[in-house]
Design an enzyme around this catalytic site. Structure first.
Site, PDB file in Angstrom:
ATOM      1  N   HIS A 158     -18.494  24.952  -0.809  1.00  0.00           N
ATOM      2  CA  HIS A 158     -17.350  24.063  -0.564  1.00  0.00           C
ATOM      3  C   HIS A 158     -16.730  23.728  -1.917  1.00  0.00           C
ATOM      4  O   HIS A 158     -17.436  23.652  -2.926  1.00  0.00           O
ATOM      5  CB  HIS A 158     -17.823  22.768   0.109  1.00  0.00           C
ATOM      6  N   ARG A 195     -10.982  26.849  -6.796  1.00  0.00           N
ATOM      7  CA  ARG A 195     -10.682  27.358  -5.444  1.00  0.00           C
ATOM      8  C   ARG A 195     -10.301  28.841  -5.497  1.00  0.00           C
ATOM      9  O   ARG A 195     -10.712  29.626  -4.641  1.00  0.00           O
ATOM     10  CB  ARG A 195      -9.604  26.508  -4.772  1.00  0.00           C
ATOM     11  N   THR A 246     -11.236  30.723   2.235  1.00  0.00           N
ATOM     12  CA  THR A 246     -12.205  30.049   3.115  1.00  0.00           C
ATOM     13  C   THR A 246     -12.982  31.056   3.960  1.00  0.00           C
ATOM     14  O   THR A 246     -14.195  30.933   4.132  1.00  0.00           O
ATOM     15  CB  THR A 246     -11.464  29.054   4.046  1.00  0.00           C
ATOM     16  N   ARG A 261     -17.464  33.690  -2.429  1.00  0.00           N
ATOM     17  CA  ARG A 261     -17.461  33.724  -0.954  1.00  0.00           C
ATOM     18  C   ARG A 261     -17.489  35.157  -0.427  1.00  0.00           C
ATOM     19  O   ARG A 261     -18.119  35.438   0.588  1.00  0.00           O
ATOM     20  CB  ARG A 261     -16.265  32.956  -0.404  1.00  0.00           C
ATOM     21  N   LYS A 273     -23.878  25.645   0.159  1.00  0.00           N
ATOM     22  CA  LYS A 273     -24.153  25.275   1.558  1.00  0.00           C
ATOM     23  C   LYS A 273     -25.526  25.786   2.032  1.00  0.00           C
ATOM     24  O   LYS A 273     -26.139  26.642   1.386  1.00  0.00           O
ATOM     25  CB  LYS A 273     -23.035  25.832   2.426  1.00  0.00           C
ATOM     26  N   GLU A 282     -14.856  12.910  -3.226  1.00  0.00           N
ATOM     27  CA  GLU A 282     -16.029  13.751  -2.957  1.00  0.00           C
ATOM     28  C   GLU A 282     -17.070  13.629  -4.075  1.00  0.00           C
ATOM     29  O   GLU A 282     -18.273  13.611  -3.797  1.00  0.00           O
ATOM     30  CB  GLU A 282     -15.588  15.208  -2.775  1.00  0.00           C
ATOM     31  N   PHE A 303     -13.738  22.624  15.183  1.00  0.00           N
ATOM     32  CA  PHE A 303     -15.007  23.047  14.582  1.00  0.00           C
ATOM     33  C   PHE A 303     -15.776  21.897  13.932  1.00  0.00           C
ATOM     34  O   PHE A 303     -16.836  22.117  13.343  1.00  0.00           O
ATOM     35  CB  PHE A 303     -14.771  24.172  13.561  1.00  0.00           C
ATOM     36  N   TYR A 354     -16.856  15.083   5.870  1.00  0.00           N
ATOM     37  CA  TYR A 354     -15.814  15.971   6.409  1.00  0.00           C
ATOM     38  C   TYR A 354     -14.860  15.229   7.352  1.00  0.00           C
ATOM     39  O   TYR A 354     -14.250  15.878   8.209  1.00  0.00           O
ATOM     40  CB  TYR A 354     -16.460  17.146   7.138  1.00  0.00           C
TER      41      TYR A 354
END
Ligand code: CMP
Length: 139
Positions: free
Chosen positions: A116, A86, A92, A103, A10, A127, A58, A50
């Protein structure tokens, strides 16, 4: 089963020059990079990408943020890739992510969470083809 997933580095992570760190972690983690590109989303493209979150409060700030600067998109491949990746990147919210995850180490907040990752086989397919054509994905 060998699977593919889509990951994005990101804007804040790119701006802070952590592209190399994240890619090194991904490769050392046993994921094979099958496609990769740097690009900047338009606001409209971020909204489309998204769209599953469009009812969330958000959504506006997420799509502003994701179109605010360059990102790096990658297709990754591995056995059980979608769930494993993941787990590998962590929760998240970076504050809740396990020690040693991407993360936890590079994310700043739930919005600025470094990367992501696709959350299901259906979303992974959608995606991956949002960013890449078959010609751009290595065999
Ligand atoms: P990502 O994996 O890109 O998928 C959707 C994104 O929405 C998620 O990572 C977060 O960055 C973001 N997100 C989820 N919950 C919130 C929240 N409560 N506030 C702001 N952003 C959020």
């Amino acid at each position: 089963m060998v699977e593919r997933t889509l990951t994005l580095i990101k804007p804040e992570c790119v701006a802070e020059k952590h592209i190399g760190d994240v890619i090194a972690r991904i490769e050392k983690g046993g994921f094979t990079i099958k496609a990769m590109k740097m690009l900047q989303l338009t606001k409209r493209e971020a909204e489309k990408f998204y769209e599953v979150h469009k009812e969330r409060p958000f959504y506006g700030e997420l799509t502003d943020y994701m179109s605010s600067g360059p990102i790096v998109a990658m297709v990754l491949e591995k056995e059980n890739c979608i769930a494993d990746f993941r787990n590998f990147i962590g929760a998240t919210n970076p504050q809740e992510a396990a020690e040693g995850t991407i993360r936890r180490d590079f994310g700043k907040s739930i919005q600025f969470n470094c990367v992501h990752a696709s959350d299901s086989p259906e979303n992974a397919k959608r995606e991956i083809y949002f960013y890449f054509s078959d010609r751009e994905i290595m065999e």
